[in-house]
Write an enzyme that holds these catalytic residues in place. Structure first.
Site, short mmCIF file in Angstrom:
data_model
loop_
_atom_site.label_atom_id
_atom_site.label_comp_id
_atom_site.label_asym_id
_atom_site.label_seq_id
_atom_site.Cartn_x
_atom_site.Cartn_y
_atom_site.Cartn_z
N ASP A 195 8.77 -42.52 123.12
CA ASP A 195 9.63 -42.54 124.31
C ASP A 195 8.80 -43.21 125.41
OD1 ASP A 195 11.02 -42.17 126.64
OD2 ASP A 195 11.53 -40.08 126.24
N SER B 7 14.75 -60.01 132.90
CA SER B 7 16.13 -60.49 132.78
C SER B 7 16.38 -61.55 133.84
CB SER B 7 17.09 -59.32 133.02
OG SER B 7 18.43 -59.79 133.07
N TYR C 46 20.16 -51.68 137.97
CA TYR C 46 19.55 -52.34 136.79
C TYR C 46 18.83 -53.60 137.26
CZ TYR C 46 19.05 -55.12 132.56
OH TYR C 46 18.54 -55.91 131.54
N LYS D 166 14.67 -54.62 137.23
CA LYS D 166 14.05 -55.81 136.65
C LYS D 166 13.32 -56.62 137.72
CE LYS D 166 15.33 -55.20 132.34
NZ LYS D 166 14.37 -54.97 131.25
N1 LIG Z 1 21.26 -57.98 125.89
C1 LIG Z 1 21.19 -58.72 126.96
O1 LIG Z 1 22.14 -59.45 127.31
C2 LIG Z 1 19.94 -58.70 127.82
C3 LIG Z 1 19.81 -59.66 128.82
C4 LIG Z 1 18.66 -59.66 129.60
C5 LIG Z 1 17.66 -58.72 129.35
N2 LIG Z 1 17.82 -57.78 128.37
C6 LIG Z 1 16.71 -56.83 128.14
O2 LIG Z 1 16.30 -56.94 126.79
C7 LIG Z 1 15.61 -55.76 126.42
C8 LIG Z 1 16.03 -55.33 125.03
O3 LIG Z 1 17.37 -54.86 125.04
P1 LIG Z 1 18.49 -55.33 124.00
O4 LIG Z 1 19.42 -56.15 124.77
O5 LIG Z 1 17.85 -55.87 122.78
O6 LIG Z 1 19.24 -53.93 123.73
P2 LIG Z 1 19.23 -52.95 122.47
O7 LIG Z 1 20.01 -51.74 122.92
O8 LIG Z 1 19.72 -53.65 121.25
O9 LIG Z 1 17.71 -52.58 122.28
C9 LIG Z 1 17.02 -51.70 123.13
C10 LIG Z 1 16.13 -50.81 122.28
O10 LIG Z 1 15.32 -49.99 123.15
C11 LIG Z 1 15.26 -48.68 122.60
N3 LIG Z 1 14.95 -47.71 123.66
C12 LIG Z 1 15.77 -47.32 124.67
N4 LIG Z 1 15.16 -46.38 125.42
C13 LIG Z 1 13.92 -46.19 124.88
C14 LIG Z 1 12.82 -45.35 125.21
N5 LIG Z 1 12.88 -44.49 126.24
N6 LIG Z 1 11.71 -45.42 124.44
C15 LIG Z 1 11.64 -46.27 123.37
N7 LIG Z 1 12.65 -47.08 123.01
C16 LIG Z 1 13.79 -47.03 123.75
C17 LIG Z 1 16.66 -48.47 122.00
O11 LIG Z 1 16.66 -47.42 121.05
C18 LIG Z 1 16.95 -49.84 121.40
O12 LIG Z 1 16.49 -49.95 120.06
C19 LIG Z 1 15.90 -54.73 127.53
O13 LIG Z 1 14.77 -54.59 128.35
C20 LIG Z 1 17.05 -55.37 128.30
O14 LIG Z 1 17.08 -54.95 129.63
C21 LIG Z 1 18.93 -57.76 127.60
#
Ligand SMILES: NC(=O)c1ccc[n+]([C@@H]2O[C@H](COP(=O)([O-])OP(=O)(O)OC[C@H]3O[C@@H](n4cnc5c(N)ncnc54)[C@H](O)[C@@H]3O)[C@@H](O)[C@H]2O)c1
Length: 250
Positions: A59, A140, A153, A157
């Site tokens: 976590d 992001s 959010y 970031k």
């Molecule tokens: N998806 C998008 O469009 C997008 C765009 C810009 C930035 N992001 C960033 O990309 C990163 C990855 O997210 P994603 O889009 O792949 O989403 P996702 O939900 O597929 O993956 C996020 C992962 O983080 C894990 N997680 C959440 N809380 C946690 C914690 N407290 N400890 C350990 N693990 C934890 C979740 O279980 C999940 O596997 C994030 O930081 C998100 O803000 C995503």
């Protein structure tokens, strides 16, 4: 040909799904040993099994969890070179006046406190062992060119970006590099939150219409940028926000 990350050991948080899973795949393909640091036991164990990697239940909002992660990484692989702070959280897109205290805390804890804790625990390891290190924060485009309805959010970031630059200048003399990767919208477990509705091609169309290259980002796009920043090819790169956004932030 040796891989671009041969001989390196990386912790990747949130590597059970989405961008993190893609980053873990690329790092393994390029010769790194990877630790899958994931809250979800199911997806973390699955990813680690598929990648012949180590899963550590994590976590990222808890100091003990980071201490355990570092200990287990060193026990398993004997060293640590790279930390990819990828795990993230958001609430569903909504008017700012409707955001709850719990949603605000979630964004700040998972997106910002995680980076505070990762550096608080891991930087002393790099310093004590006189090792170069590389931190990559998955930020992001929201930190640079925010959209409405995600104030806290986006702000979380933004905080990541300035903390990252600060540490880049502070620890540059110790050869510890800090870089951000800034993805534009992709199609992952979080996307429905950014859209405020189900993640379908139709619902993503309004977001994608503002991306000059005309498509969402993919885990491979993000992974390729992370691989470069983690590799020795980026030895002189620190403190950057690398937009992986098809031109969205121009
Ligand atoms: N998806 C998008 O469009 C997008 C765009 C810009 C930035 N992001 C960033 O990309 C990163 C990855 O997210 P994603 O889009 O792949 O989403 P996702 O939900 O597929 O993956 C996020 C992962 O983080 C894990 N997680 C959440 N809380 C946690 C914690 N407290 N400890 C350990 N693990 C934890 C979740 O279980 C999940 O596997 C994030 O930081 C998100 O803000 C995503």
């Amino acid at each position: 040909m040796p891989g671009r990350l041969e001989g390196k050991v990386a912790i990747i948080t949130g590597a059970g799904s989405g961008f993190g899973r893609g980053i873990a795949q690329k790092f393994v393909d390029e010769g790194a040993k990877v630790v899958v640091a994931e809250l979800s036991k199911e997806s973390g164990e699955k990813a680690a099994a598929e990648l012949n990697s180590k899963y550590v239940a994590t976590d990222v909002t808890k100091r003990e969890s980071w201490q355990n992660l570092l200990e287990q990484t060193l026990e398993t692989y004997g060293q640590l070179d790279i930390v990819v702070n990828n795990a993230g959280a958001s609430y569903s897109n909504k008017p700012t006046g409707e955001v709850t205290d719990a949603e605000f805390d979630l964004c700040m804890n998972v997106n910002v406190k995680s980076i505070y804790l990762s550096t608080s625990v891991v930087v002393p390891y790099f310093l004590a062992n006189n090792r170069p290190g590389s931190f990559i924060q998955i930020s992001s485009t929201a930190a640079i060119r925010p959209r409405p309805g995600l104030t806290w959010y986006n702000a979380s970031k933004g905080a990541v970006g300035i903390a990252n630059k600060t540490m880049a200048v502070e620890y540059g003399p110790k050869n510890i590099r800090f870089n951000c990767v800034c993805p534009v919208v992709g199609s992952t477990g979080m996307t429905h939150l950014f859209l405020g509705k189900p993640d379908t091609e139709e619902n993503r169309a309004a977001f994608v219409s503002t991306v000059p290259l005309g498509r969402p980002s993919t885990p491979a796009d993000i992974a390729n940028a992370c691989c470069y920043l983690a590799s020795d090819e980026a030895a002189f790169i620190t403190g950057v926000n690398l937009e992986v956004d098809g031109g969205r932030c121009v």
